[in-house]
Write an enzyme that holds these catalytic residues in place. Structure first.
Site, PDB file in Angstrom:
ATOM      1  N   GLU A   1      -3.722 -15.361   4.436  1.00 45.50           N
ATOM      2  CA  GLU A   1      -3.671 -15.036   3.153  1.00 45.50           C
ATOM      3  C   GLU A   1      -2.080 -14.616   2.869  1.00 45.50           C
ATOM      4  O   GLU A   1      -1.614 -14.896   1.907  1.00 45.50           O
ATOM      5  CB  GLU A   1      -4.417 -13.855   2.917  1.00 45.50           C
TER       6      GLU A   1
ATOM      7  N   GLY B   1      -8.540 -10.868  -3.604  1.00 47.15           N
ATOM      8  CA  GLY B   1      -9.084  -9.449  -3.284  1.00 47.15           C
ATOM      9  C   GLY B   1      -8.234  -8.709  -2.354  1.00 47.15           C
ATOM     10  O   GLY B   1      -7.209  -8.950  -1.980  1.00 47.15           O
ATOM     11  N   ALA B   2      -8.690  -7.384  -2.321  1.00 44.83           N
ATOM     12  CA  ALA B   2      -7.987  -6.365  -1.425  1.00 44.83           C
ATOM     13  C   ALA B   2      -8.867  -5.601  -0.815  1.00 44.83           C
ATOM     14  O   ALA B   2     -10.067  -5.241  -1.545  1.00 44.83           O
ATOM     15  CB  ALA B   2      -6.704  -5.886  -2.029  1.00 44.83           C
TER      16      ALA B   2
ATOM     17  N   GLY C   1     -11.856  -9.299   5.996  1.00 42.43           N
ATOM     18  CA  GLY C   1     -12.633 -10.681   6.039  1.00 42.43           C
ATOM     19  C   GLY C   1     -11.948 -11.353   7.277  1.00 42.43           C
ATOM     20  O   GLY C   1     -12.456 -12.602   7.659  1.00 42.43           O
TER      21      GLY C   1
ATOM     22  N   LYS D   1      -5.156  -5.664   3.607  1.00 38.80           N
ATOM     23  CA  LYS D   1      -6.034  -6.721   3.295  1.00 38.80           C
ATOM     24  C   LYS D   1      -6.652  -7.422   4.812  1.00 38.80           C
ATOM     25  O   LYS D   1      -5.897  -6.736   5.757  1.00 38.80           O
ATOM     26  CB  LYS D   1      -5.400  -8.218   2.825  1.00 38.80           C
ATOM     27  N   GLY D   2      -7.518  -7.904   4.811  1.00 38.06           N
ATOM     28  CA  GLY D   2      -7.989  -8.715   6.364  1.00 38.06           C
ATOM     29  C   GLY D   2      -9.212  -8.142   6.609  1.00 38.06           C
ATOM     30  O   GLY D   2      -9.821  -8.464   7.888  1.00 38.06           O
TER      31      GLY D   2
ATOM     32  N   SER E   1     -15.453 -11.977  -1.085  1.00 40.08           N
ATOM     33  CA  SER E   1     -16.634 -12.025  -1.862  1.00 40.08           C
ATOM     34  C   SER E   1     -16.218 -11.880  -3.291  1.00 40.08           C
ATOM     35  O   SER E   1     -16.775 -12.471  -4.215  1.00 40.08           O
ATOM     36  CB  SER E   1     -17.611 -10.785  -1.514  1.00 40.08           C
TER      37      SER E   1
HETATM   38  C1  5RP Z   1     -10.083 -10.877   3.757  1.00 37.49           C
HETATM   39  C2  5RP Z   1      -9.678 -10.227   2.697  1.00 37.49           C
HETATM   40  C3  5RP Z   1     -10.337  -9.771   1.561  1.00 37.49           C
HETATM   41  O1  5RP Z   1      -9.505 -10.138   0.195  1.00 37.49           O
HETATM   42  C4  5RP Z   1     -10.527  -8.482   1.427  1.00 37.49           C
HETATM   43  O2  5RP Z   1     -11.391  -8.043   2.752  1.00 37.49           O
HETATM   44  C5  5RP Z   1     -11.551  -7.998   0.188  1.00 37.49           C
HETATM   45  O3  5RP Z   1     -12.947  -8.780   0.277  1.00 37.49           O
HETATM   46  P1  5RP Z   1     -13.860  -8.378  -0.588  1.00 37.49           P
HETATM   47  O4  5RP Z   1     -13.561  -9.034  -2.039  1.00 37.49           O
HETATM   48  O5  5RP Z   1     -15.191  -9.271  -0.090  1.00 37.49           O
HETATM   49  O6  5RP Z   1     -14.169  -7.005  -0.815  1.00 37.49           O
HETATM   50  O7  5RP Z   1      -8.449  -9.642   2.861  1.00 37.49           O
HETATM   51  O8  5RP Z   1      -9.207 -11.073   4.825  1.00 37.49           O
END
Ligand code: 5RP
Length: 236
Positions: free
Chosen positions: A106, A85-86, A100, A97-98, A33
């Site tokens: 990534e 993002g993270a 999503g 990360k991960g 996001s």
């Molecule tokens: C996806 C990721 C994203 O960077 C992480 O989950 C952060 O997501 P968001 O910005 O929605 O909080 O690693 O695999």
């Protein structure tokens, strides 16, 4: 200020950061996001870049919708920056990360980039990584074997199930979440990761692991982090 506004603010700060790069280069783009806010903010300036490389099918779709060029990473030799993002970031720039599910691509794109620009709101900053369950992408047939190895690290291992967000891919909540690479994800809760470099190396060596969502070798070089007072820029 709510979390969506904080994400938008840091997305705009990241746009300003990458527009300082010389024009005509390729940019690496993350997933999630916060990365989406960055993509939307950068869209009016897309011609500053020769193209992008994308870290997931979802990001590719969003980039194409905005009219960005999306290149095959195999055709790209120079990538000045990767913006993503993270789920957690510690004071040294090591990340989990991960969340999503896009961790493998990534990490590949991050490894190609000269600098990793991490963007997040301040809720992602932690003293020690591990409150967020650590995602580990695996080959499906190795689920049992990898789970037994991860159990030894002391966390609680759970197979990630499909969420409604994957309904577009025909995945229903009782089935395993399937990554863009056809992998499954084990989430390891309850770890206190004092030494991210060592933990990344240990998990990487388990047969059947595709990628661990610990970004230690591919840590952040720059962090743009938003809170209600504005955006702070931290260089590691
Ligand atoms: C996806 C990721 C994203 O960077 C992480 O989950 C952060 O997501 P968001 O910005 O929605 O909080 O690693 O695999």
């Amino acid at each position: 200020m709510n979390q969506d506004q904080l994400k938008q603010m840091v997305g705009e700060a990241a746009r300003d950061e990458v527009l300082k790069l010389p024009a005509g280069q390729v940019l690496g783009v993350g997933t999630g996001s916060t990365a989406n806010c960055f993509i939307d903010a950068l869209a009016p300036h897309k011609d500053h870049f020769a193209g992008t490389v994308s870290s997931s099918n979802a990001t590719t779709e969003r980039l194409l919708k905005h009219g960005f060029q999306v290149l095959d990473p195999n055709d790209v030799v120079s990538l000045p920056a990767y913006v993503d993002g993270a789920d957690e970031i510690n004071p040294a720039g090591y990340m989990i990360k991960g969340g999503g599910g896009a961790l493998t691509r990534e990490k590949v794109i991050a490894s190609m980039a000269q600098q990793f620009i991490c963007i997040c709101d301040s809720s992602k900053q932690v003293p020690v990584l591990g409150n967020f369950a650590l995602p580990v992408e695996i080959i499906p047939l190795a689920r049992g074997a990898v789970t037994r190895e991860l159990d030894k690290l002391g966390g609680k291992v759970t197979l990630r199930l499909a969420k409604s967000t994957r309904a577009d891919l025909g995945q229903t909540p009782s089935e395993p979440f399937v990554t863009d690479n056809g992998g499954w994800i084990l989430d390891v809760a309850g770890l206190q990761i004092a030494d991210p470099v060592k933990m990344e190396s240990i998990i990487n060596q388990i047969a059947g692991v595709i990628t661990v969502g610990l970004f230690a070798k591919e840590k952040a070089n720059i962090l743009l982090v938003s809170n209600s007072a504005g955006v702070e820029r931290i260089v590691f």
